[in-house]
Design a protein around this motif. Structure first.
Motif, PDB file in Angstrom:
ATOM      1  N   HIS A 169      -9.327 -20.627 -19.578  1.00 52.30           N
ATOM      2  CA  HIS A 169     -10.508 -19.513 -19.569  1.00 52.30           C
ATOM      3  C   HIS A 169     -11.362 -19.887 -21.153  1.00 52.30           C
ATOM      4  CE1 HIS A 169     -14.108 -16.719 -19.188  1.00 52.30           C
ATOM      5  NE2 HIS A 169     -12.846 -15.818 -19.941  1.00 52.30           N
ATOM      6  N   GLU A 170     -11.885 -20.883 -21.146  1.00 50.05           N
ATOM      7  CA  GLU A 170     -12.425 -20.795 -22.785  1.00 50.05           C
ATOM      8  C   GLU A 170     -11.543 -21.507 -23.334  1.00 50.05           C
ATOM      9  OE1 GLU A 170     -14.450 -16.822 -23.391  1.00 50.05           O
ATOM     10  OE2 GLU A 170     -15.960 -18.037 -23.679  1.00 50.05           O
ATOM     11  N   GLY A 171     -10.604 -22.129 -23.114  1.00 48.23           N
ATOM     12  CA  GLY A 171      -9.763 -22.553 -24.053  1.00 48.23           C
ATOM     13  C   GLY A 171      -8.943 -21.850 -23.793  1.00 48.23           C
ATOM     14  N   ARG A 172      -8.781 -21.165 -23.709  1.00 49.90           N
ATOM     15  CA  ARG A 172      -7.072 -20.272 -23.454  1.00 49.90           C
ATOM     16  C   ARG A 172      -6.276 -20.262 -21.972  1.00 49.90           C
ATOM     17  NH1 ARG A 172      -8.220 -14.520 -26.716  1.00 49.90           N
ATOM     18  NH2 ARG A 172     -11.048 -14.959 -25.892  1.00 49.90           N
ATOM     19  N   TYR A 173      -5.284 -20.578 -21.932  1.00 53.70           N
ATOM     20  CA  TYR A 173      -4.228 -20.711 -20.812  1.00 53.70           C
ATOM     21  C   TYR A 173      -3.869 -19.504 -20.083  1.00 53.70           C
ATOM     22  CZ  TYR A 173      -0.039 -22.296 -18.214  1.00 53.70           C
ATOM     23  OH  TYR A 173       0.005 -22.496 -16.518  1.00 53.70           O
ATOM     24  N   VAL A 174      -4.674 -18.980 -19.032  1.00 50.61           N
ATOM     25  CA  VAL A 174      -4.138 -17.803 -18.824  1.00 50.61           C
ATOM     26  C   VAL A 174      -3.567 -17.234 -17.167  1.00 50.61           C
ATOM     27  CG1 VAL A 174      -6.546 -16.581 -20.268  1.00 50.61           C
ATOM     28  CG2 VAL A 174      -6.636 -17.056 -18.163  1.00 50.61           C
ATOM     29  N   ILE A 175      -3.022 -15.617 -17.336  1.00 45.97           N
ATOM     30  CA  ILE A 175      -2.285 -15.844 -15.900  1.00 45.97           C
ATOM     31  C   ILE A 175      -3.525 -15.077 -15.416  1.00 45.97           C
ATOM     32  CG2 ILE A 175      -0.688 -14.835 -15.074  1.00 45.97           C
ATOM     33  CD1 ILE A 175       1.218 -15.555 -17.559  1.00 45.97           C
ATOM     34  N   ARG A 176      -3.356 -15.119 -13.660  1.00 41.88           N
ATOM     35  CA  ARG A 176      -4.373 -14.474 -13.279  1.00 41.88           C
ATOM     36  C   ARG A 176      -3.647 -13.638 -12.608  1.00 41.88           C
ATOM     37  NH1 ARG A 176      -5.883 -17.141  -8.994  1.00 41.88           N
ATOM     38  NH2 ARG A 176      -7.742 -16.183  -8.924  1.00 41.88           N
ATOM     39  N   PHE A 177      -3.973 -12.057 -12.192  1.00 41.18           N
ATOM     40  CA  PHE A 177      -3.371 -11.469 -11.646  1.00 41.18           C
ATOM     41  C   PHE A 177      -4.608 -10.683 -10.824  1.00 41.18           C
ATOM     42  CE2 PHE A 177      -2.477  -7.393  -9.578  1.00 41.18           C
ATOM     43  CZ  PHE A 177      -1.015  -7.826  -9.602  1.00 41.18           C
ATOM     44  N   THR A 178      -4.345 -11.252  -9.341  1.00 37.61           N
ATOM     45  CA  THR A 178      -4.545 -10.854  -7.985  1.00 37.61           C
ATOM     46  C   THR A 178      -4.358  -9.830  -6.870  1.00 37.61           C
ATOM     47  OG1 THR A 178      -6.855 -10.576  -6.093  1.00 37.61           O
ATOM     48  CG2 THR A 178      -5.217 -13.017  -7.031  1.00 37.61           C
ATOM     49  N   ALA A 179      -4.172  -8.973  -6.703  1.00 33.15           N
ATOM     50  CA  ALA A 179      -3.832  -7.940  -5.425  1.00 33.15           C
ATOM     51  C   ALA A 179      -4.415  -8.244  -4.244  1.00 33.15           C
ATOM     52  CB  ALA A 179      -3.786  -6.604  -5.756  1.00 33.15           C
ATOM     53  N   GLY A 180      -4.086  -8.688  -3.595  1.00 33.93           N
ATOM     54  CA  GLY A 180      -4.394  -8.917  -1.880  1.00 33.93           C
ATOM     55  C   GLY A 180      -4.110  -9.085  -0.854  1.00 33.93           C
ATOM     56  N   GLN A 181      -2.328  -9.240  -0.352  1.00 33.06           N
ATOM     57  CA  GLN A 181      -2.125  -9.102   0.144  1.00 33.06           C
ATOM     58  C   GLN A 181      -1.478  -7.730   1.134  1.00 33.06           C
ATOM     59  OE1 GLN A 181       0.755  -8.378   2.373  1.00 33.06           O
ATOM     60  NE2 GLN A 181       1.008  -9.494   2.854  1.00 33.06           N
ATOM     61  N   PHE A 182      -1.606  -8.333   2.305  1.00 39.32           N
ATOM     62  CA  PHE A 182      -2.210  -7.161   3.593  1.00 39.32           C
ATOM     63  C   PHE A 182      -0.911  -5.546   3.436  1.00 39.32           C
ATOM     64  CE2 PHE A 182      -2.883  -4.958   7.864  1.00 39.32           C
ATOM     65  CZ  PHE A 182      -4.959  -5.276   7.905  1.00 39.32           C
ATOM     66  N   ASP A 183       0.142  -6.027   3.210  1.00 39.74           N
ATOM     67  CA  ASP A 183       1.372  -5.381   3.160  1.00 39.74           C
ATOM     68  C   ASP A 183       2.111  -4.366   1.860  1.00 39.74           C
ATOM     69  OD1 ASP A 183       1.123  -4.979   5.622  1.00 39.74           O
ATOM     70  OD2 ASP A 183       1.996  -6.743   6.725  1.00 39.74           O
ATOM     71  N   CYS A 184       0.978  -5.128   0.912  1.00 44.76           N
ATOM     72  CA  CYS A 184       1.887  -4.746  -0.414  1.00 44.76           C
ATOM     73  C   CYS A 184       1.364  -3.356  -0.725  1.00 44.76           C
ATOM     74  CB  CYS A 184       1.269  -5.581  -1.578  1.00 44.76           C
ATOM     75  SG  CYS A 184      -0.511  -5.324  -2.094  1.00 44.76           S
ATOM     76  N   THR A 185       2.024  -2.558  -1.966  1.00 42.03           N
ATOM     77  CA  THR A 185       2.100  -1.153  -1.831  1.00 42.03           C
ATOM     78  C   THR A 185       1.996  -1.009  -3.879  1.00 42.03           C
ATOM     79  OG1 THR A 185       4.393  -1.058  -2.690  1.00 42.03           O
ATOM     80  CG2 THR A 185       4.186  -0.671  -0.466  1.00 42.03           C
ATOM     81  N   ARG A 186       1.742   0.071  -3.815  1.00 37.39           N
ATOM     82  CA  ARG A 186       1.601   0.256  -5.091  1.00 37.39           C
ATOM     83  C   ARG A 186       3.205  -0.037  -6.061  1.00 37.39           C
ATOM     84  NH1 ARG A 186       2.261   3.212  -9.841  1.00 37.39           N
ATOM     85  NH2 ARG A 186      -0.089   3.647 -11.129  1.00 37.39           N
ATOM     86  N   ASP A 187       3.947  -0.808  -5.386  1.00 34.71           N
ATOM     87  CA  ASP A 187       5.105  -0.622  -6.231  1.00 34.71           C
ATOM     88  C   ASP A 187       5.743  -1.806  -5.953  1.00 34.71           C
ATOM     89  OD1 ASP A 187       5.768   2.041  -6.796  1.00 34.71           O
ATOM     90  OD2 ASP A 187       7.362   2.109  -4.716  1.00 34.71           O
ATOM     91  N   ASP A 188       5.027  -3.102  -5.300  1.00 36.31           N
ATOM     92  CA  ASP A 188       4.864  -4.301  -5.386  1.00 36.31           C
ATOM     93  C   ASP A 188       3.841  -4.546  -6.812  1.00 36.31           C
ATOM     94  OD1 ASP A 188       6.556  -4.807  -3.577  1.00 36.31           O
ATOM     95  OD2 ASP A 188       5.101  -4.261  -1.811  1.00 36.31           O
ATOM     96  N   VAL A 189       2.928  -3.954  -7.034  1.00 36.20           N
ATOM     97  CA  VAL A 189       1.974  -4.753  -7.608  1.00 36.20           C
ATOM     98  C   VAL A 189       2.792  -3.938  -9.402  1.00 36.20           C
ATOM     99  CG1 VAL A 189      -0.020  -3.731  -8.985  1.00 36.20           C
ATOM    100  CG2 VAL A 189      -0.337  -4.409  -6.103  1.00 36.20           C
ATOM    101  N   MET A 190       3.017  -2.935  -9.532  1.00 36.99           N
ATOM    102  CA  MET A 190       3.317  -1.729 -10.774  1.00 36.99           C
ATOM    103  C   MET A 190       4.747  -3.078 -11.149  1.00 36.99           C
ATOM    104  SD  MET A 190       0.935  -0.423 -11.508  1.00 36.99           S
ATOM    105  CE  MET A 190       1.492  -0.329 -13.055  1.00 36.99           C
ATOM    106  N   ALA A 191       5.803  -3.414  -9.534  1.00 37.79           N
ATOM    107  CA  ALA A 191       6.703  -4.128 -10.337  1.00 37.79           C
ATOM    108  C   ALA A 191       6.194  -5.455 -11.000  1.00 37.79           C
ATOM    109  CB  ALA A 191       7.470  -4.985  -8.935  1.00 37.79           C
TER     110      ALA A 191
END
Ligand code: PLP
Length: 465
Positions: free
Chosen positions: A433-455
């Motif tokens: 993105h604009e010359g910067r190498y960035v990590i994308r994070f996107t949540a969307g798995q049907f069964d994931c939980t808040r704990d999975d995300v915060m982990a």
């Protein structure tokens, strides 16, 4: 194996699947195999003699699962999720058993009519007005190709299929640089060419600038080009950028452009009315694509294209040789006339099962959770001195860099991402993105939980120690 053995083997498969789901979170998310590992486990030539199903099943268990990246893993936060909600899986199993080729109404009346109704259910769920008619394609790339071909054919007054495109006044298509590469590829395949897909300047929110669009069209007309279409995006793939559509659509209308909206990922979020900040104008687009197999939960593949009036697309793609003629054609829809491929699967069944088994409220609750949890993770990372949020959360997607003092941020981020994915507890991917190498994070798995995300926060810290 015969049909009479089906019950036995489907029971074995179900047993395996049940166990797979139960233990999925213990597996590394991204396959940890090396190129060639799997091919080396397969015989070089096909067997002349039949192999027993026992052996085939055993080999499946031995070779395949460890050689796959696990898209249904609750800590899969890479790309955009491709879901397989259990109810839609069951529907696909039933559709597979019937094994119909749903090209014409006559070859698949229930599939055709259910497809019409399911597309209309989604139209309503996404807050679009009556009148849109939908078709289910395999992927957004196919829907976008159909729209681009329609733009070209329409701009050539529907003479292109007959005369060809060589020697014709070159058509031009407009979009921002935030659209998915499937738009570029559609222009390649359509013979329009990369140079005639004009990327219009964007504002600081990475939305197309209307003045820039208008000026480019004016210059193109003076230069002898034939402006044909406008591609808009809501929820672009790289960082989730969205166009502000109304002013752009005013220009398209004035210039007689055909309009296609790519909401392949974020379209699912439009079932939540509070997520419709960028949806203004969707009700004026000629064509809209959204993938229920992404965030909504349907088993891959399932991409819905909604058309304000399908006539232009059918004029572009409908071909009717005698061997495909059907009696009583006036009152029926033959969906193969709406798409590039002739053959098509019974995809509406999984939407029917999905929407009924969870209800729109159940699907909305998941999307709202993903957005909230993604926000929670972004806020936690923001408080850490070694991480920098590069693009703010859009829907459930944000990007960040690892920025410890004294290190090059691009290099540090790239090295961290590799450690994360070799570690296997979660799976993240990157963009530039604009010359910067960035990590994308996107949540969307049907069964994931808040704990999975915060982990993810803990895993990142663990791997930077
Ligand atoms: C995923 C995605 C696509 C491509 O989808 P396919 O169905 O794999 O062809 C196109 N556009 C956007 C915005 C996407 O997120």
């Amino acid at each position: 194996m015969n049909s009479s053995d089906y019950a036995k083997w489907t029971a074995r498969a179900t047993e395996w699947i049940t166990d797979y789901f139960a233990n999925l979170s213990d597996r590394p998310v991204r396959a940890q195999t090396k190129p060639g590992d799997i091919a080396a486990m397969l015989p070089d030539s096909p067997p002349d003699e039949a192999v027993s199903m026992d052996d085939i099943m055993a080999d499946f268990e031995r070779i395949v699962p460890d050689g796959m990246t696990h898209w249904q893993h609750p800590k899969f936060f890479a790309y955009f999720n491709s879901n397989a909600a259990p109810a839609s899986l069951i529907a696909d199993q039933l559709a597979n058993a019937i094994g119909a080729q749903c090209m014409l109404w006559q070859t698949s009346p229930a599939a055709t009519e259910m497809e019409q109704v399911m597309c209309d259910w989604l139209r309503q769920a996404m807050g679009l007005p009556k009148g849109y008619q939908g078709v289910i394609q395999d992927s957004a790339s196919s829907a976008t190709l159909s729209a681009i071909l329609t733009m070209r054919e329409r701009a050539q007054r529907f003479q292109g299929n007959k005369l060809g495109y060589a020697g014709a006044q070159p058509v031009r298509i407009y979009c921002s640089e935030q659209v998915h590469s499937s738009v570029d590829k559609a222009c390649w395949v359509a013979g329009i060419g990369q140079d005639n897909l004009v990327k219009i300047d964007t504002d600081r929110n990475f939305a197309m600038r209307p003045e820039a669009l208008a000026a480019t069209i004016t210059a193109d007309k003076m230069a002898g080009f034939n402006p044909a279409g406008l591609v808009l995006c809501v929820g672009g793939t790289s960082i989730g950028a969205s166009d502000r559509m109304p002013a752009l659509l005013d220009i398209a209308k004035q210039e007689g452009l055909y309009t296609h909206l790519d909401a392949a990922w974020a379209g699912a979020a439009m079932i939540c009315p509070e997520q419709r900040e960028f949806w203004d104008g969707a009700d004026r687009c000629d064509s809209i694509v959204m993938n229920p197999h992404k965030w909504l939960g349907a088993q891959f593949d399932c991409s819905v294209q909604l058309l304000k009036d399908p006539t232009d697309q059918i004029r572009t793609l409908g071909i009717k040789p005698t061997y495909l003629h059907t009696e009583g054609e006036d009152s029926i829809v033959n969906f193969s006339e709406w798409t590039v491929p002739l053959g098509r699967r019974f995809r509406a069944l999984k939407l029917w099962f999905l929407i009924r088994a969870y209800g729109l409220d159940g699907l909305r609750a998941r999307i709202r959770n993903h957005i909230q949890w993604s926000d929670d993770l972004a806020e936690k990372l923001r408080t850490h001195p070694d991480f920098t949020i590069i693009t703010e959360r859009r829907f459930s997607l944000f990007t960040f860099q690892y920025t410890p003092t004294g290190q090059n941020a691009n290099d540090a981020t790239k090295a961290l991402l590799q450690r994360v994915n070799d570690d296997g507890r979660t799976y993240l991917t990157q963009t530039l993105h604009e010359g910067r190498y960035v990590i994308r994070f996107t949540a969307g798995q049907f069964d994931c939980t808040r704990d999975d995300v915060m982990a993810v926060y803990d895993i990142l810290l663990d791997l930077t120690r």
